[in-house]
Design an enzyme around this catalytic site. Structure first.
Site, mmCIF file in Angstrom:
data_model
loop_
_atom_site.group_PDB
_atom_site.id
_atom_site.type_symbol
_atom_site.label_atom_id
_atom_site.label_comp_id
_atom_site.label_asym_id
_atom_site.label_seq_id
_atom_site.Cartn_x
_atom_site.Cartn_y
_atom_site.Cartn_z
ATOM 1 N N ASP A 145 -12.542 45.003 -13.176
ATOM 2 C CA ASP A 145 -13.632 44.974 -13.792
ATOM 3 C C ASP A 145 -13.969 43.649 -14.217
ATOM 4 O OD1 ASP A 145 -15.829 46.234 -15.272
ATOM 5 O OD2 ASP A 145 -14.605 46.909 -16.908
ATOM 6 N N ASP A 153 -16.021 49.807 -11.210
ATOM 7 C CA ASP A 153 -17.049 50.496 -11.951
ATOM 8 C C ASP A 153 -18.538 49.790 -11.592
ATOM 9 O OD1 ASP A 153 -17.147 48.462 -13.613
ATOM 10 O OD2 ASP A 153 -16.399 49.740 -15.397
#
Length: 470
Positions: free
Chosen positions: A10, A70
Site C-alpha cells: 500500500d 487496494d
C-alpha cells in the site's frame, strides 16, 4: 518445494503530490516481514508502485508470490495496460520509470496479482496501510532534522511458530463465508499484538502525540455529544491532512427563496483520498408539508413530525462541517439551502467558512455534452449499483464519494494516474464555471439565398412576417 509468500502492499500520500510513504507486509510460512519507507515529495500512485516493487524485490526469486493491493491502478497496470504501453514504447505513460522497474522486477517470477478493497477491515491490508503511514512519518522526521543521519527504510522480521500459523481467509475462502465474528475478534487481537511488536524509531511516540493533537484540532470529536436525533460516527482510521466532506441534502422542494426547507443532511468524511469512517446524519422537521417531494426521497410528514427543527441541531452540524472542503453534486443547490438555514439559526453562511467543490461542474468539464447525473456517472465509472428507489442523503453521499474518487483518479478508478499540477488547477477553475468553446460555421451564399426564398414563401403563404426575417 517452492514456498508461497503473501504480500500486502500500500501507499500513502499527504497531499497529492506531497509527503508520501509506502509499506509492504510480507508473510511466509514461518516469518512476517514489515517494510516501509517514504519520499518528501511524491504522488499516491508512485507510492503504490514503490510498495509493490520493494515488496517483490525483498522476496526470493523462486517463490510463488500472491500480492494484494487496494490500487486498481497498480493491478490493472501490471496485468493489462502494460502490454499496450510497451507497444507504444511508453509514450504518454505517467511514472514510466517505476512501471519499467516494476516490470523488470516481475520478470522470471511466479506472481498472482489481486485487488482488495481498501480500509474494509482486513488485517493484512490495514497493516500495509499503517506501514505506509509509518514510512511517511519516518521521512517527515528526517525532513525536520536534516542534520541528523537519514533513517533507512524500516525492515522488521517476526519469527512465527509454524504450527500456529493460520492460513489467510482470502486465500482459502475468497467469498468470505467463513469470516465470522469470532474470526474478526481473533484477527483484531493478532493485529494489536503485531502493532506492539513493530519497531518504533527513537522519537516515534512523541511524533504520534503531535499527530493526534493535529487530528483533534482538524476533526473535533463530536461523537460524545448526546442528541437523540443526530448520528455522528467517530473516525476509525488515523489519517492526516485537510478534511473533505462528501455531502448531500434532501429538501421539501427546489426553491430555497420560496420557504422550502431542508429535511435531511448526510455527510461522510475523507482525508487524503481515504474515507475515515466518520459521518454525520440528521433528519429535520421543516415545519411545513413535504408535498410532492416525498416521491423523490420517500420521507413523509408523519416520519418528520417528532424530529428536531433546524435551530436545535444547527450548532452541532455547523461545528462538524466548518473548515472542511464540502464536495457535493450540484453544490449550489445544497449550499444555498444550508446557507439559508444557518443564517436563520443565527450563524454565518456555511460557504463563508468552507471551501466548496461541485462534482457536477467537474463532470461537465470532463464529459461535455453527456449526461452527468449521479446515476449516469455511476454507470460510466462502473460504480457498484445500490438501491436508489428513494434518494437518501447519506446513501447519495456514499455513492458520490466513489464517483469523486473515480473522476479524480483515485484507487477505485481506472484512470491512468492522478491529475498533474496543471490539470488540478484547470479542474479547480472548472468547479466555479464551465466554459465550452463552440465552433461557428458560417452559411454559404447558396444557403443564404435558399433561406431568403423559404422566408418569402412562408410570408406569402401565411400572410404574416416570418420569425427568421432579418
Amino acid at each position: 518445494m517452492t514456498q508461497t509468500i503473501t504480500l500486502y502492499v500500500d501507499g500513502a500520500c499527504r497531499g497529492n503530490p506531497g509527503l508520501g510513504g509506502w509499506g509492504a507486509y510480507v508473510i511466509t510460512e514461518t516469518e512476517e516481514h514489515k517494510l516501509c519507507g517514504g519520499v518528501p515529495q511524491t504522488t499516491n500512485n508512485r507510492m503504490e508502485l514503490t510498495a509493490a516493487i520493494e515488496g517483490i524485490k525483498f522476496c526470493p526469486t523462486d517463490a510463488k508470490l500472491i500480492i494484494w493491493t487496494d490500487s486498481n491502478y497498480v493491478k490493472q497496470g501490471i496485468t493489462e495496460w502494460i502490454h499496450g504501453w510497451k507497444k507504444k514504447n511508453w509514450k504518454d505513460v505517467k511514472n514510466p520509470d517505476l512501471w519499467k522497474l516494476l516490470d523488470a522486477t516481475c520478470q522470471g517470477r511466479d506472481i498472482e496479482w489481486n485487488w482488495i478493497k481498501g480500509h474494509a477491515g482486513h488485517p493484512g491490508n490495514e497493516m500495509a496501510d499503517q506501514l505506509a503511514n509509518q514510512g511517511a512519518d519516518q521521512t517527515l522526521r528526517a525532513m525536520k532534522n536534516p542534520s541528523s543521519k537519514a533513517e533507512k527504510p524500516l525492515e522488521e522480521t517476526v519469527i512465527l511458530d509454524k504450527k500456529k500459523v493460520e492460513k489467510d481467509w482470502l486465500l482459502d475462502d475468497p467469498f468470505g463465508f467463513d469470516f465470522m465474528e469470532s474470526d474478526v475478534q481473533d484477527d483484531s487481537e493478532a493485529l494489536e499484538n503485531l502493532e506492539q511488536e513493530m519497531i518504533q524509531p527513537e522519537g516515534m511516540n512523541e511524533e504520534v502525540e503531535v499527530q493526534n493533537e493535529v487530528i483533534e484540532s482538524v476533526a473535533p470529536d463530536l461523537s460524545k455529544i448526546e442528541h437523540p436525533y443526530i448520528v455522528i460516527t467517530p473516525r476509525t482510521k488515523q489519517v492526516h491532512g485537510p478534511r473533505q466532506l462528501i455531502l448531500d441534502t434532501e429538501t421539501t422542494g427546489f426553491y430555497f427563496q420560496d420557504t422550502d426547507r431542508i429535511i435531511e443532511v448526510g455527510a461522510i468524511e475523507m482525508v487524503n483520498r481515504k474515507l475515515t469512517g466518520s459521518s454525520i446524519h440528521i433528519y429535520i422537521n421543516p415545519k411545513k408539508p413535504v408535498g410532492d417531494s416525498e416521491n423523490i426521497h420517500g420521507i413523509s410528514d408523519a416520519f418528520l413530525q417528532d424530529k428536531p427543527v433546524y435551530a436545535e441541531i444547527a450548532d452541532v452540524l455547523f461545528e462538524y462541517l466548518k473548515g472542511a472542503e464540502i464536495i457535493a453534486h450540484n453544490a449550489s443547490f445544497d449550499m444555498n439551502f444550508l446557507d439559508m438555514e444557518f443564517k436563520r439559526a443565527g450563524f454565518v453562511a456555511l460557504s463563508e467558512v468552507c471551501k466548496v467543490t461541485d462534482t457536477l461542474a467537474m463532470a461537465k468539464s470532463k464529459h461535455p455534452g453527456q449526461k452527468n447525473s449521479l446515476n449516469a456517472l455511476v454507470r460510466r465509472y462502473e460504480i457498484p449499483q445500490r438501491d436508489r428507489t428513494f434518494h437518501g442523503a447519506l446513501l447519495d453521499a456514499e455513492i458520490l464519494s466513489d464517483v469523486y474518487l473515480a473522476m479524480t483518479g483515485g484507487q477505485v478508478s481506472f484512470d491512468m494516474d492522478t491529475l498533474t499540477a496543471s490539470e488540478q488547477q484547470e479542474a479547480q477553475t472548472a468547479r466555479l464555471s464551465v466554459q465550452v468553446e463552440l465552433s461557428v460555421i458560417l452559411p454559404s451564399e447558396q444557403e443564404l439565398e435558399a433561406h431568403e426564398t423559404w422566408v418569402k414563401e412562408f410570408e406569402e403563404k401565411h400572410g404574416t412576417a416570418c420569425l427568421f426575417t432579418k
